[in-house]
Design a protein around this motif. Structure first.
Motif, PDB file in Angstrom:
ATOM      1  N   ALA A   1     -23.183 -32.072  64.221  1.00 53.60           N
ATOM      2  CA  ALA A   1     -24.381 -32.721  63.700  1.00 53.60           C
ATOM      3  C   ALA A   1     -24.301 -32.840  62.181  1.00 53.60           C
ATOM      4  O   ALA A   1     -23.951 -31.886  61.493  1.00 53.60           O
ATOM      5  CB  ALA A   1     -25.614 -31.925  64.110  1.00 53.60           C
ATOM      6  N   GLY A   2     -24.657 -34.004  61.674  1.00 55.72           N
ATOM      7  CA  GLY A   2     -24.656 -34.221  60.232  1.00 55.72           C
ATOM      8  C   GLY A   2     -23.320 -34.616  59.654  1.00 55.72           C
ATOM      9  O   GLY A   2     -23.229 -34.903  58.464  1.00 55.72           O
ATOM     10  N   GLU A   3     -22.287 -34.629  60.470  1.00 59.80           N
ATOM     11  CA  GLU A   3     -20.961 -35.016  59.984  1.00 59.80           C
ATOM     12  C   GLU A   3     -20.593 -36.399  60.499  1.00 59.80           C
ATOM     13  O   GLU A   3     -20.797 -36.706  61.670  1.00 59.80           O
ATOM     14  CB  GLU A   3     -19.905 -34.009  60.438  1.00 59.80           C
ATOM     15  N   GLN A   4     -20.039 -37.188  59.615  1.00 57.74           N
ATOM     16  CA  GLN A   4     -19.579 -38.512  59.991  1.00 57.74           C
ATOM     17  C   GLN A   4     -18.069 -38.596  59.757  1.00 57.74           C
ATOM     18  O   GLN A   4     -17.573 -38.124  58.735  1.00 57.74           O
ATOM     19  CB  GLN A   4     -20.282 -39.590  59.165  1.00 57.74           C
ATOM     20  N   PRO A   5     -17.345 -39.180  60.693  1.00 60.66           N
ATOM     21  CA  PRO A   5     -15.896 -39.285  60.507  1.00 60.66           C
ATOM     22  C   PRO A   5     -15.543 -40.259  59.396  1.00 60.66           C
ATOM     23  O   PRO A   5     -16.283 -41.204  59.122  1.00 60.66           O
ATOM     24  CB  PRO A   5     -15.415 -39.790  61.869  1.00 60.66           C
ATOM     25  N   GLU A   6     -14.428 -40.009  58.755  1.00 61.61           N
ATOM     26  CA  GLU A   6     -13.921 -40.876  57.696  1.00 61.61           C
ATOM     27  C   GLU A   6     -12.597 -41.479  58.151  1.00 61.61           C
ATOM     28  O   GLU A   6     -11.798 -40.815  58.810  1.00 61.61           O
ATOM     29  CB  GLU A   6     -13.720 -40.080  56.408  1.00 61.61           C
ATOM     30  N   GLN A   7     -12.416 -42.729  57.796  1.00 58.93           N
ATOM     31  CA  GLN A   7     -11.196 -43.404  58.219  1.00 58.93           C
ATOM     32  C   GLN A   7     -10.045 -43.054  57.289  1.00 58.93           C
ATOM     33  O   GLN A   7     -10.153 -43.167  56.070  1.00 58.93           O
ATOM     34  CB  GLN A   7     -11.388 -44.915  58.237  1.00 58.93           C
ATOM     35  N   HIS A   8      -8.950 -42.599  57.872  1.00 57.18           N
ATOM     36  CA  HIS A   8      -7.720 -42.309  57.152  1.00 57.18           C
ATOM     37  C   HIS A   8      -6.570 -43.017  57.849  1.00 57.18           C
ATOM     38  O   HIS A   8      -6.725 -43.558  58.947  1.00 57.18           O
ATOM     39  CB  HIS A   8      -7.462 -40.800  57.100  1.00 57.18           C
ATOM     40  N   TYR A   9      -5.424 -42.982  57.196  1.00 59.46           N
ATOM     41  CA  TYR A   9      -4.250 -43.629  57.766  1.00 59.46           C
ATOM     42  C   TYR A   9      -3.044 -42.707  57.661  1.00 59.46           C
ATOM     43  O   TYR A   9      -2.812 -42.082  56.609  1.00 59.46           O
ATOM     44  CB  TYR A   9      -3.938 -44.949  57.032  1.00 59.46           C
ATOM     45  N   LEU A  10      -2.305 -42.619  58.757  1.00 58.90           N
ATOM     46  CA  LEU A  10      -1.014 -41.950  58.743  1.00 58.90           C
ATOM     47  C   LEU A  10       0.028 -42.976  58.320  1.00 58.90           C
ATOM     48  O   LEU A  10       0.090 -44.067  58.892  1.00 58.90           O
ATOM     49  CB  LEU A  10      -0.688 -41.390  60.125  1.00 58.90           C
ATOM     50  N   ILE A  11       0.834 -42.616  57.318  1.00 58.80           N
ATOM     51  CA  ILE A  11       1.765 -43.574  56.715  1.00 58.80           C
ATOM     52  C   ILE A  11       3.201 -43.121  56.906  1.00 58.80           C
ATOM     53  O   ILE A  11       3.539 -41.965  56.668  1.00 58.80           O
ATOM     54  CB  ILE A  11       1.471 -43.744  55.215  1.00 58.80           C
ATOM     55  N   GLU A  12       4.035 -44.054  57.328  1.00 59.46           N
ATOM     56  CA  GLU A  12       5.480 -43.862  57.443  1.00 59.46           C
ATOM     57  C   GLU A  12       6.185 -45.049  56.781  1.00 59.46           C
ATOM     58  O   GLU A  12       5.715 -46.179  56.910  1.00 59.46           O
ATOM     59  CB  GLU A  12       5.901 -43.789  58.909  1.00 59.46           C
ATOM     60  N   PRO A  13       7.287 -44.830  56.090  1.00 57.57           N
ATOM     61  CA  PRO A  13       7.847 -43.538  55.698  1.00 57.57           C
ATOM     62  C   PRO A  13       7.029 -42.904  54.573  1.00 57.57           C
ATOM     63  O   PRO A  13       6.395 -43.606  53.782  1.00 57.57           O
ATOM     64  CB  PRO A  13       9.257 -43.911  55.217  1.00 57.57           C
ATOM     65  N   ARG A  14       7.060 -41.617  54.511  1.00 62.02           N
ATOM     66  CA  ARG A  14       6.252 -40.888  53.542  1.00 62.02           C
ATOM     67  C   ARG A  14       6.622 -41.188  52.103  1.00 62.02           C
ATOM     68  O   ARG A  14       5.773 -41.070  51.209  1.00 62.02           O
ATOM     69  CB  ARG A  14       6.348 -39.386  53.794  1.00 62.02           C
ATOM     70  N   ALA A  15       7.863 -41.578  51.860  1.00 63.61           N
ATOM     71  CA  ALA A  15       8.304 -41.841  50.493  1.00 63.61           C
ATOM     72  C   ALA A  15       7.551 -42.996  49.849  1.00 63.61           C
ATOM     73  O   ALA A  15       7.501 -43.098  48.617  1.00 63.61           O
ATOM     74  CB  ALA A  15       9.803 -42.114  50.461  1.00 63.61           C
ATOM     75  N   LEU A  16       6.947 -43.868  50.654  1.00 64.95           N
ATOM     76  CA  LEU A  16       6.236 -45.033  50.130  1.00 64.95           C
ATOM     77  C   LEU A  16       4.721 -44.898  50.281  1.00 64.95           C
ATOM     78  O   LEU A  16       3.995 -45.884  50.185  1.00 64.95           O
ATOM     79  CB  LEU A  16       6.705 -46.302  50.850  1.00 64.95           C
ATOM     80  N   ALA A  17       4.225 -43.682  50.472  1.00 65.99           N
ATOM     81  CA  ALA A  17       2.804 -43.471  50.738  1.00 65.99           C
ATOM     82  C   ALA A  17       1.944 -43.427  49.491  1.00 65.99           C
ATOM     83  O   ALA A  17       0.714 -43.389  49.591  1.00 65.99           O
ATOM     84  CB  ALA A  17       2.610 -42.178  51.540  1.00 65.99           C
ATOM     85  N   GLY A  18       2.536 -43.409  48.302  1.00 67.14           N
ATOM     86  CA  GLY A  18       1.752 -43.268  47.085  1.00 67.14           C
ATOM     87  C   GLY A  18       1.497 -41.810  46.747  1.00 67.14           C
ATOM     88  O   GLY A  18       1.802 -40.906  47.524  1.00 67.14           O
ATOM     89  N   GLY A  19       0.919 -41.585  45.570  1.00 67.87           N
ATOM     90  CA  GLY A  19       0.827 -40.235  45.025  1.00 67.87           C
ATOM     91  C   GLY A  19       0.056 -39.229  45.863  1.00 67.87           C
ATOM     92  O   GLY A  19       0.535 -38.138  46.142  1.00 67.87           O
ATOM     93  N   GLY A  20      -1.186 -39.546  46.248  1.00 69.91           N
ATOM     94  CA  GLY A  20      -1.983 -38.589  47.012  1.00 69.91           C
ATOM     95  C   GLY A  20      -2.767 -37.644  46.117  1.00 69.91           C
ATOM     96  O   GLY A  20      -2.837 -37.805  44.895  1.00 69.91           O
ATOM     97  N   ASP A  21      -3.362 -36.632  46.728  1.00 66.08           N
ATOM     98  CA  ASP A  21      -4.240 -35.676  46.057  1.00 66.08           C
ATOM     99  C   ASP A  21      -3.410 -34.545  45.445  1.00 66.08           C
ATOM    100  O   ASP A  21      -2.783 -33.766  46.164  1.00 66.08           O
ATOM    101  CB  ASP A  21      -5.237 -35.114  47.068  1.00 66.08           C
ATOM    102  N   ILE A  22      -3.439 -34.436  44.115  1.00 65.98           N
ATOM    103  CA  ILE A  22      -2.599 -33.440  43.437  1.00 65.98           C
ATOM    104  C   ILE A  22      -3.027 -32.010  43.757  1.00 65.98           C
ATOM    105  O   ILE A  22      -2.268 -31.072  43.508  1.00 65.98           O
ATOM    106  CB  ILE A  22      -2.585 -33.653  41.912  1.00 65.98           C
ATOM    107  N   ARG A  23      -4.219 -31.824  44.321  1.00 63.35           N
ATOM    108  CA  ARG A  23      -4.632 -30.468  44.713  1.00 63.35           C
ATOM    109  C   ARG A  23      -3.725 -29.909  45.803  1.00 63.35           C
ATOM    110  O   ARG A  23      -3.658 -28.694  45.981  1.00 63.35           O
ATOM    111  CB  ARG A  23      -6.089 -30.496  45.183  1.00 63.35           C
ATOM    112  N   HIS A  24      -3.053 -30.790  46.524  1.00 68.32           N
ATOM    113  CA  HIS A  24      -2.111 -30.330  47.541  1.00 68.32           C
ATOM    114  C   HIS A  24      -1.040 -29.444  46.916  1.00 68.32           C
ATOM    115  O   HIS A  24      -0.566 -28.490  47.535  1.00 68.32           O
ATOM    116  CB  HIS A  24      -1.463 -31.549  48.210  1.00 68.32           C
ATOM    117  N   VAL A  25      -0.669 -29.751  45.680  1.00 63.25           N
ATOM    118  CA  VAL A  25       0.333 -28.963  44.956  1.00 63.25           C
ATOM    119  C   VAL A  25      -0.313 -27.799  44.218  1.00 63.25           C
ATOM    120  O   VAL A  25       0.091 -26.641  44.360  1.00 63.25           O
ATOM    121  CB  VAL A  25       1.108 -29.855  43.969  1.00 63.25           C
ATOM    122  N   PHE A  26      -1.342 -28.092  43.416  1.00 63.35           N
ATOM    123  CA  PHE A  26      -1.895 -27.084  42.528  1.00 63.35           C
ATOM    124  C   PHE A  26      -2.653 -25.983  43.266  1.00 63.35           C
ATOM    125  O   PHE A  26      -2.593 -24.815  42.870  1.00 63.35           O
ATOM    126  CB  PHE A  26      -2.813 -27.745  41.496  1.00 63.35           C
TER     127      PHE A  26
END
Length: 265
Positions: free
Chosen positions: A11-36
């Protein structure tokens, strides 16, 4: 099916649309928090100055990872000071380098070296990259030709590792590692570069390229948070395991008793 899926959403949550991308090398930078976030959970210290690139320093103060979003070309810089066992080395990765590939290198900085000699080219060969000599150099190219890893021979500091990816429009990124970069770190980077696993990007952050394949998925914010927390928890657990032998026995006993006494209250 769709009605049932909607009933299962919290309740109260709405899904957000995301995309799985292949190949990963061409997916763009992304969220730097994944590293930090992973490095912070591993005990790295924040050394960011005001209006300066984001920077974290390793617990032993030897390695620093920084990200510059302000200047051009900006991007990632990993620098290690010289030690008795290792010469100084440096790596630079462009802003559009996927954070999952950057993390292949930076995660390995938090882990002990394997006793086995690293094989940089093995993960590439396993994914059917084309490898071979170009004169005195050695190169590897992905099956679709979009990504590469080269070792350029040279004496002393002139030897370099060079990697990158590029789409049909010429958009992409490059990375360079000085010749003294430890091989186990280059091997970890190569494994992340060649991984067939797709990476996820939110709507509006998907590159426009005919070379990528996308799969639309609906993701709840709580799911994203749980996945991120699982990665942070794993980093903290690994850091605790590394430091456990250094904890004095008496301190260990007090720390294990404290949570139980708190629970009783």
């Amino acid at each position: 099916m769709r009605r049932k899926q909607r009933q299962d959403w919290p309740a109260g949550e709405q899904p957000e649309q995301h995309y799985l991308i292949e190949p990963r090398a061409l997916a763009g930078g992304g969220d730097i928090r994944h590293v930090f976030a992973y490095l912070k959970a591993s005990g790295w210290q924040d050394k960011t100055n005001k209006n300066a690139p984001l920077a974290l320093r390793s617990p032993d103060r030897i390695v620093q990872v920084s990200y510059d979003p302000y200047s051009q070309p900006g991007g990632w810089t990993i620098h290690s000071a010289a030690t008795d066992q290792q010469a100084e080395w440096r790596a630079r990765l462009g802003q559009r380098t996927p954070v999952e590939i950057v993390a292949g290198l930076t995660d390995a900085l938090t882990q002990p070296r394997s006793a086995h000699a690293p094989h940089v080219w093995a993960p590439l060969s396993e994914q059917h990259w084309q490898t071979g000599h170009e004169g005195p150099h050695y190169t590897a190219t992905s099956p679709d030709g979009a990504a590469w890893l080269h070792f350029r021979r040279g004496s002393g500091d002139r030897a370099v590792w060079w990697a990158g990816a590029q789409d049909e429009q010429g958009n992409g990124w490059t990375a360079k590692f000085t010749g003294a970069t430890p091989l186990h770190l280059v091997a970890a980077f190569a494994a992340a570069l060649a991984s067939p696993e797709p990476v996820m990007r939110p709507r509006g952050r998907v590159p426009h390229s005919t070379r990528i394949r996308t799969t639309s998925v609906s993701v709840l914010p709580s799911q994203l948070g749980a996945w991120q927390q699982a990665r942070i928890t794993a980093a903290r657990a690994a850091a605790w395991a590394r430091n456990w032998p250094a904890v004095p026995p008496r301190a260990t006993i007090r720390r294990t008793r404290f949570p139980f006494s708190g629970a009783r209250r």
